[in-house]
Design an enzyme around this catalytic site. Structure first.
Site, PDB file in Angstrom:
ATOM      1  N   HIS A  76     -21.732 -94.837  17.745  1.00 40.79           N
ATOM      2  CA  HIS A  76     -21.695 -93.741  18.716  1.00 40.79           C
ATOM      3  C   HIS A  76     -20.332 -93.073  18.643  1.00 40.79           C
ATOM      4  CE1 HIS A  76     -25.463 -95.009  20.464  1.00 40.79           C
ATOM      5  NE2 HIS A  76     -25.003 -96.248  20.364  1.00 40.79           N
TER       6      HIS A  76
ATOM      7  N   TYR B  98     -17.379 -84.792  21.702  1.00 37.76           N
ATOM      8  CA  TYR B  98     -17.743 -85.166  20.336  1.00 37.76           C
ATOM      9  C   TYR B  98     -16.800 -84.649  19.255  1.00 37.76           C
ATOM     10  CZ  TYR B  98     -22.051 -86.364  22.732  1.00 37.76           C
ATOM     11  OH  TYR B  98     -22.963 -86.906  23.592  1.00 37.76           O
TER      12      TYR B  98
END
EC number: 4.2.1.10
Length: 153
Positions: free
Chosen positions: A101, A24
């Site tokens: 996302h 991430y």
């Protein structure tokens, strides 16, 4: 009239920057929110942010957006793969939305490949890291039409 955008982040996204940075990245959710607000303002739009780890709170925030929000950008996190309730809330308020996302969910575990939102989203942004938020804000600000304001639920 200024376009209004709501940015919703689902479960565990409050941990951006510290949770699995190899997937991430190291940018925090606070950084993403501030950058997104600034980018929206530079494009003549306003942006509100909301994050919750609780499905019902996300549903309630979507309901509250009816009548005062032109578009929603949502990163549903793990609820992508499980939440009919959030899907129904998005459809119920009739506000166009972008599904976002940070990671490429299709290059990850098989259970992450299914989304309850993709078939109804106006667009899907996957795997661009936190840069995807900038892309989503810009797309909404430049391409979505303001909605006729309706009474809130």
């Amino acid at each position: 009239m200024e376009k209004s955008i709501l940015l919703i982040n689902g479960p565990n996204l409050n941990l951006l920057g510290t949770r699995e940075p190899h997937i991430y990245g190291s940018t925090t959710l606070s950084d993403v929110e501030e950058s997104s607000k600034g980018h929206a303002a530079s494009l003549g739009a306003s942006l509100q942010t909301f994050q919750s780890n609780h499905e019902g709170a996300i549903v309630d925030r979507i309901h509250a957006a009816r009548g005062n929000t032109d578009a929603i950008i949502i990163n549903p996190g793990a609820y992508t793969h499980t939440s009919v309730a959030i899907r129904d809330a998005l459809l119920g308020v009739e506000i166009p939305f972008i599904e976002l996302h940070v990671s490429n969910v299709h290059a990850r575990e098989p259970f992450r490949h299914h989304s309850y939102f993709s078939d109804k989203a106006s667009g899907i942004i996957v795997g661009l890291g936190v840069y995807g938020y900038k892309v989503a804000v810009e797309h909404v600000a430049l391409n979505f039409k303001p909605l006729e304001k309706k009474a809130a639920l």
